[in-house]
Design an enzyme around this catalytic site. Structure first.
Site, short mmCIF file in Angstrom:
data_model
loop_
_atom_site.label_atom_id
_atom_site.label_comp_id
_atom_site.label_asym_id
_atom_site.label_seq_id
_atom_site.Cartn_x
_atom_site.Cartn_y
_atom_site.Cartn_z
N LEU A 62 0.80 -1.23 0.00
CA LEU A 62 0.00 0.00 0.00
C LEU A 62 0.84 1.29 0.00
O LEU A 62 1.68 1.47 0.85
CB LEU A 62 -0.89 -0.01 1.25
CG LEU A 62 -1.80 1.21 1.41
CD1 LEU A 62 -2.87 1.23 0.35
CD2 LEU A 62 -2.39 1.24 2.80
N ASP A 63 0.54 2.17 -0.91
CA ASP A 63 1.21 3.48 -0.99
C ASP A 63 2.71 3.37 -1.18
O ASP A 63 3.45 4.32 -0.93
CB ASP A 63 0.93 4.32 0.26
CG ASP A 63 -0.49 4.86 0.27
OD1 ASP A 63 -1.19 4.69 -0.75
OD2 ASP A 63 -0.90 5.44 1.27
#
Lengths: 287, 287, 287, 287
Positions: free
Chosen positions: C231-232
């Protein structure tokens, strides 16, 4: 900023309270001092924090700087505010700490000589001898204080003594690669400015430039901040970035890094010297 | 900026004179108004020009906005200053003029709907019909006023009448490709904002983007300014640039140009709506 | 970028090996294709990674696009390289995912309509209905797929089916506030672009804007990246920042944040659509 | 850029013609040279202009640099292209001209010493003595050639002779406040880089900073360009800007100006030294 003899800067911070601006400006008016520039900001008008910077000039024939100072002292007591008032013509005593890399040192020295930084530099301290020749070519005394695990305490004591002997008011860490103890830091609260690289995202641990390269970052940044006990986490004064791309090697990123460090640190130092910074908790208001 | 009911903005400009700040801040204090933020600047403390912006809040239980207004009026007379005081909660009446290209219009409308621009938009006027659908989708009345060589006078009169009917206080020329006559301009002094492309160096004459391409410029800019009789030469509010390189065709440069125009115009409009601009001669002070 | 019928873009990546450029350029030459623009970069000439982007045009009277494709296929086998060749005139199928905040969606739609983004948009998917009217005003079908803890699997399956039905090649997460599962992500490798705010330093946990305000940051940034399971943390395509100061409230910082998100995301999407991005490990080469 | 012994840079420009990239890359391949990085750009594939920069490395055990040079010479004849091939390890001979202000000189010298600019500096020439001590502290010979109306011809002849004696390939005008005659310029085509301030809009005539102050500009810029007979109008290499506001006096604007001049000039010089610039007509392609 102008540095005339008859100009001064007042910095104020306190719990917000009605009437502060009125009290200060009226007192200055009565003492024949004219406000040239002022900035004021409150976090919250009800129960917030009040910050103000006033640059004023007095009419030399009528006014008396000492009386102005006394008047401000009295208002400060009345309104329970913390303040500092400084003649614009007075140069601060600024010391620079450096290790081997000279990019920030050179920038500060060049800007100082060019008249962009209004200060005296009574000394430069380093844990290495690399910068000695450059520093002395400016006519500035250079002190070599080696720093080892064994002598850290003595080395810091020596440095503190030198800073006190020269009544130093601002310590610029121009890539000084030693961690200062809280003993040192506590003696110069809000008077030590450091520069460090900044990345989006942050890269923890050793060799951040190699990690930034591997991650393909598009910006390299730098943050100038006041030093507190919490390493690299003190109140931010200035930040800036430069663009990079995949053609920059890890070494190239480092070069970009040092160029943006030069710029960000020099701006922060200038703002401090111009009395434009007020620290509150972990934040710097820059007027 | 906050837009509470009990907040107002005061803008002041005059020949500098001792005591102005004291008079204003003391009066506000006496009327139970607290200064939340203020910026003041003088070109020269002796015989210079004085500019000030004050954001203040009054205690609703004790203060009376009308009394504050009257007090300011009196001080203004005493110190011979020009001023404007505005409730932060009052939305200004803003009209937009557009021709065929909608990039600036869309930006303003989007930011307005997103709550970034604090204003009412009672109407959009255009010499073309291209923008009608977009404007009306926001529930804003659209007026098509064709502009030809023959009808310029009547067209302007019609536009002026519409603006007066809606008590318009700000006219945004969002790429309106008609030259306004001095009759028009004189009715809305410091109330018309225009955007135009800016190049380093300036390219005179037709098709500046083709010339910028031929010259290999590395930056494309835009300037937002108040409109005066001197076309494209009024007081600058905001400027910005974007980087380009040899791979940008003349058409690509134009696209970059319109993107930087969007940004610069929107910022200028916001600063005007937040009462942050004071015009003096051919210059804008943006607080 | 030009989108003529007789133009194509070739992207190549592989272990570096002598003769690749020669093989490709010679083959194009023999097939009456002329290189209009090319960029090539190797991490290390000995054992490094090779990346190349070639934009070429063929003489329509003499050349045959299919033969060119076959020739490239053969070279790819010989040199064991991964490649993609695309007609410049072919519009990619792009889907947009959005939640409640429309700033990134609006920017993408506006630029798309203005001709700045060369793609078809067969659908927009949202877990809310807020954007429906805006999307449909562009004539684009809008699918509302509510996402709850209970239905995540079904909701994703429905979305994947829609994307497949429309042969979607690029998914833009324009502030889509749902975490995609690795099942979803694995179906669209290097084909999902996300935007998120970026701070110097990073602020972990909830409400980063409040923390950025408390820390007094001077820059607010945004990062556009390809989505991976982490994520990210996927390969960065573009980053940018805007300056802020102490006068920006936490809410103001958020507004600045969304404006820089619009800019960074739109650039990343454009570069992807123009086939300018090559992902290698966790890094994006942008030519 | 890396400066290994076995690396070279090839710059090519000509009328576009099919087969050039193929011929060059195939020849390099046959001579055991591997392309590390290449950029190519054509203004128009049909009848346009072709520009290419190739960075290549040869296998020292198998290749022969002289043979590569001969092969390139032959291809150049065949395709009628103008080219330049340079070993990456060879340092160019760079001279600096300066007058009284040393900001650009200091920047170049510092970056040179820091290893950021890959060149030899056999001499600095000045019409004043102000910079002598600084220059000599770097161990660089300093030549004082006073320039008066009467001696311009002799002074230039002396300077040209010095440049020829030291085989100078790049002349950096680091705020050299004398106009060079076309006799001088014609001897160093595309080998003289100048820096000058840039404003939006342009301010013609004396004291542009005072005019910029009066006009309230929000950006101060600088342009680095090759010198041609047309004063300040040669091909642009780099441009950059810094933000300013109303608090900057005319003197402050000048200080900002010199800081942005330092940055823009140093970048242009670096790009020239790294053989990244190709001039065509009045434009510079920077790869």
């Amino acid at each position: 900023m102008h540095h005339q003899e008859n100009r001064a800067i007042l910095l104020v911070t306190c719990q917000d309270k009605p009437g502060i601006v009125s009290a200060i400006s009226t007192s200055l008016f009565h003492h024949h001092a004219n406000i040239v520039q002022s900035d004021q900001y409150s976090t919250d008008p009800e129960h917030g924090r009040f910050f103000m910077r006033v640059e004023f000039e007095w009419e030399e024939s009528k006014a008396n700087y000492q009386s102005i100072q006394e008047a401000l002292k009295q208002i400060a007591q009345e309104y329970a505010f913390t303040y500092k008032v400084e003649k614009a013509s007075r140069k601060k005593q600024m010391a620079i700490f450096v290790s081997k890399e000279n990019h920030c040192l050179s920038e500060i020295l060049w800007k100082w000589k060019a008249g962009e930084l209004y200060a005296n530099i009574p000394l430069v301290i380093s844990n290495h001898k690399d910068a000695q020749e450059e520093v002395e070519s400016y006519g500035i005394p250079f002190y070599h204080i080696p720093a080892t695990k064994e002598n850290r305490k003595e080395a810091e004591e020596q440095a503190i003594q030198l800073l006190k002997d020269h009544q130093v008011e601002l310590v610029v860490l121009a890539r000084y690669m030693q961690i200062l103890t809280s003993t040192f830091v506590s003696q110069f609260p809000e008077k030590i400015i450091n520069i460090h690289h900044s990345f989006l995202p942050a890269f923890i641990g050793a060799n951040p430039y190699a990690k930034a390269f591997e991650r393909g970052v598009k910006l390299i940044g730098a943050t100038a901040h006041y030093v507190t006990d919490d390493l690299d986490e003190g109140p931010i004064i200035e930040q800036d970035v430069m663009r990079v791309d995949h053609r920059h090697s890890a070494k190239d990123l480092k070069i970009v890094g040092r160029n943006i460090e030069r710029i960000a640190l020099a701006r922060a130092v200038q703002w401090h010297l111009d009395d434009r910074c007020i620290v509150h908790q972990n934040k710097t208001i820059v007027f």
